[in-house]
Write a protein that holds these residues in place. Structure first.
Motif, mmCIF file in Angstrom:
data_model
loop_
_atom_site.group_PDB
_atom_site.id
_atom_site.type_symbol
_atom_site.label_atom_id
_atom_site.label_comp_id
_atom_site.label_asym_id
_atom_site.label_seq_id
_atom_site.Cartn_x
_atom_site.Cartn_y
_atom_site.Cartn_z
ATOM 1 N N UNK A 264 -59.265 -23.380 -18.396
ATOM 2 C CA UNK A 264 -59.325 -22.119 -19.146
ATOM 3 C C UNK A 264 -60.602 -21.970 -19.991
ATOM 4 N N UNK A 265 -61.756 -21.942 -19.328
ATOM 5 C CA UNK A 265 -62.998 -21.658 -20.054
ATOM 6 C C UNK A 265 -63.006 -20.221 -20.556
ATOM 7 N N UNK A 266 -63.772 -19.970 -21.608
ATOM 8 C CA UNK A 266 -63.824 -18.629 -22.213
ATOM 9 C C UNK A 266 -64.827 -17.768 -21.448
ATOM 10 N N UNK A 267 -64.385 -17.267 -20.285
ATOM 11 C CA UNK A 267 -65.254 -16.488 -19.407
ATOM 12 C C UNK A 267 -64.844 -15.026 -19.401
ATOM 13 N N UNK A 268 -65.818 -14.150 -19.196
ATOM 14 C CA UNK A 268 -65.518 -12.736 -18.978
ATOM 15 C C UNK A 268 -65.228 -12.446 -17.511
ATOM 16 N N UNK A 269 -65.779 -13.268 -16.613
ATOM 17 C CA UNK A 269 -65.577 -13.023 -15.184
ATOM 18 C C UNK A 269 -65.917 -14.263 -14.373
ATOM 19 N N UNK A 270 -65.232 -14.409 -13.224
ATOM 20 C CA UNK A 270 -65.647 -15.322 -12.159
ATOM 21 C C UNK A 270 -66.229 -14.440 -11.068
ATOM 22 N N UNK A 271 -67.455 -14.753 -10.661
ATOM 23 C CA UNK A 271 -68.264 -13.858 -9.835
ATOM 24 C C UNK A 271 -68.704 -14.582 -8.563
ATOM 25 N N UNK A 272 -68.018 -14.348 -7.476
ATOM 26 C CA UNK A 272 -68.412 -14.968 -6.225
ATOM 27 C C UNK A 272 -69.701 -14.368 -5.683
ATOM 28 N N UNK A 273 -70.560 -15.207 -5.154
ATOM 29 C CA UNK A 273 -71.806 -14.769 -4.520
ATOM 30 C C UNK A 273 -71.838 -15.381 -3.119
ATOM 31 N N UNK A 274 -71.795 -14.535 -2.097
ATOM 32 C CA UNK A 274 -71.672 -15.009 -0.704
ATOM 33 C C UNK A 274 -70.486 -15.953 -0.576
ATOM 34 N N UNK A 275 -69.452 -15.724 -1.347
ATOM 35 C CA UNK A 275 -68.343 -16.668 -1.447
ATOM 36 C C UNK A 275 -67.389 -16.551 -0.261
ATOM 37 N N UNK A 276 -66.906 -17.704 0.203
ATOM 38 C CA UNK A 276 -66.045 -17.723 1.370
ATOM 39 C C UNK A 276 -64.566 -17.566 1.074
ATOM 40 N N UNK A 277 -64.202 -17.290 -0.193
ATOM 41 C CA UNK A 277 -62.786 -17.200 -0.540
ATOM 42 C C UNK A 277 -62.410 -15.933 -1.285
ATOM 43 N N UNK A 278 -63.213 -15.509 -2.251
ATOM 44 C CA UNK A 278 -62.747 -14.538 -3.232
ATOM 45 C C UNK A 278 -62.652 -13.098 -2.733
ATOM 46 N N UNK A 279 -62.981 -12.894 -1.461
ATOM 47 C CA UNK A 279 -62.723 -11.577 -0.854
ATOM 48 C C UNK A 279 -61.798 -11.706 0.353
ATOM 49 N N UNK A 280 -61.026 -12.793 0.396
ATOM 50 C CA UNK A 280 -60.162 -13.053 1.543
ATOM 51 C C UNK A 280 -58.695 -12.828 1.198
ATOM 52 N N UNK A 281 -57.952 -12.140 2.057
ATOM 53 C CA UNK A 281 -56.513 -11.988 1.823
ATOM 54 C C UNK A 281 -55.790 -13.323 1.682
ATOM 55 N N UNK A 282 -56.240 -14.338 2.403
ATOM 56 C CA UNK A 282 -55.609 -15.657 2.309
ATOM 57 C C UNK A 282 -55.749 -16.219 0.902
ATOM 58 N N UNK A 283 -56.886 -15.981 0.263
ATOM 59 C CA UNK A 283 -57.061 -16.454 -1.111
ATOM 60 C C UNK A 283 -56.072 -15.762 -2.043
ATOM 61 N N UNK A 284 -55.846 -14.486 -1.806
ATOM 62 C CA UNK A 284 -54.882 -13.746 -2.634
ATOM 63 C C UNK A 284 -53.516 -14.405 -2.561
ATOM 64 N N UNK A 285 -53.089 -14.785 -1.362
ATOM 65 C CA UNK A 285 -51.771 -15.409 -1.214
ATOM 66 C C UNK A 285 -51.767 -16.862 -1.684
#
Length: 413
Positions: A264-285
């Motif tokens: 739990x770092x004090x972040x405003x956002x986690x920002x994927x760049x060319x990321x292989x997970x954070x835009x995947x439906x599988x990651x959502x599940x």
């Protein structure tokens, strides 16, 4: 079956396992093996369908196969009298040396062009084989820009490159955070250590610096061996960073999300760049609530395109899983080679290469126009889009003309 509109009239076909041997194919061998009469036109597909990247690799092979089937059902290659196209497949196992030998096998077996490979390190080796044999190689997923600095004539890329994605990621971060009243000032970067992750991190750091953001700490890791990221996220927490950028593959990016939830770092956002997970439906599940509101700047299937929606619905029906963007890019890459054959009216790989360079292909991925390759082999109309997980769905949120909903920059944990 989906109706596919192209600026060039296209064609394609069914699955084939090609045989071949090592060494360089003699000049013209691919075109000769593809058949000068009524035989099928062979397109080689190289993806990792075993090993840690097998889920994505199989998705991409299936996306290529759907393109082949659609083109054949639309009448085949019209300029060759309606000849069908077949897909010759190879498993790279995610290993550059295997990708290299398998590319040679497919070329020796008659492929008039290659697509692939999901991993930049593998594509780098395949591009050398393609150039040596004078056979076009259309990259579906390959982020590294280094391949395109050699002046190769036979290498093309559908997706936006690492620098374009990373520059867009920095620009979107500045604009979205400013609009939310929480301007990003210090950004930590966590990236896998191959050409893919390092290139993305390098380009982001340069672009963010020009926009006045401080980048650090920057932490690299081996995606093939990493099992826990608690210590890295603890380091990020101690740094006081506002935003965490992650450039990695699926498994490691999921582990990073779990570590963020635990530390739990004090972040405003986690920002994927060319990321292989954070835009995947599988990651959502897989991630559940802990992935809610994660951002990702990347290439993406065009959620606003009716043809894309039809293709993804068909994939879901046939294979029982959501179609990922990589599979849609493979579909587009097959269309590009088929367009090159159509334009050339020939199976000679050199002529196909020139046909690809002239072709205009209507993409099913986000772009600023038809797929059109410049002198360097890059798709001049490729574009990156910002996505965010909102209420259990991946949505396009920026820039406004590509958005399905507005970005939510509020703290997610």
């Amino acid at each position: 079956m989906i109706v596919r509109r192209l600026i060039a009239v296209l064609g394609a076909g069914s699955l084939l396992a090609a045989a071949g041997c090592g060494g360089s194919a003699p000049s013209g061998a691919a075109g000769d093996a593809a058949g000068s009469g009524d035989g099928p036109v062979r397109i080689g597909a190289l993806h990792p369908v075993s090993g840690s990247m097998a889920v994505d690799g199989l998705q991409m092979r299936r996306g290529a196969q759907l393109a082949v089937e659609q083109i054949n059902e639309s009448g085949g290659i019209a300029s060759l009298g309606g000849r069908e196209v077949r897909l010759a497949t190879a498993d790279t196992q995610g290993k550059p040396e295997i990708g290299q030998s398998e590319a040679q096998r497919l070329i020796s077996g008659g492929a008039v062009g290659l697509i692939g490979t999901y991993q930049s390190s593998v594509s780098s080796n395949v591009s050398v084989v393609a150039e040596r044999n004078e056979v076009p190689f259309v990259m579906d997923v390959t982020a590294s820009d280094e391949i395109f600095q050699h002046g190769y004539r036979y290498s093309f890329r559908v997706q936006p490159g690492s620098a374009k994605i990373s520059e867009s990621a920095a620009e979107y971060l500045e604009q979205v955070s400013e609009k939310a009243g929480k301007p990003a000032e210090r950004v930590a970067v966590l990236h896998e250590q191959t050409d893919f992750g390092t290139g993305a991190a390098d380009a982001f750091e340069v672009a963010a610096g020009k926009l006045g953001m401080e980048v650090g700490p920057r932490i690299s890791y081996d995606a093939t061996t990493a099992a826990d990221f608690t210590s890295q996220i603890t380091q990020v927490k101690a740094s006081g960073a506002d935003v965490l950028v992650v450039a990695g593959y699926y498994g490691d990016s999921l582990l990073i999300a779990k570590a963020v939830d635990a530390v739990k770092p004090d972040l405003d956002a986690v920002w994927g760049v060319s990321n292989g997970a954070y835009d995947q439906p599988k990651f959502v599940s897989d991630a559940g609530e802990l992935g809610d509101r994660y951002f990702s700047t990347n290439y993406h299937f065009d959620a606003q395109n009716p043809e894309t929606r039809r293709l993804r619905a068909e994939y879901q029906q046939r294979f029982g899983a959501p179609m990922r963007t990589g599979a849609v890019l493979s579909y587009d890459a097959v269309q590009a080679i088929a367009a090159g054959v159509e334009e050339a009216g020939s199976t000679d790989p050199a002529a196909v290469r020139d046909g690809i360079a002239r072709a205009r292909i209507a993409p099913l991925t986000v772009g600023n126009g038809p797929v059109r390759f410049g002198r360097d082999g890059e798709n001049v109309n490729s574009a990156a889009v910002l996505m965010q997980i909102q209420n259990g769905r991946v949505k396009q949120v920026y820039p406004p003309e590509k958005a399905e909903s507005d970005p939510d920059y509020s703290v997610a944990w």
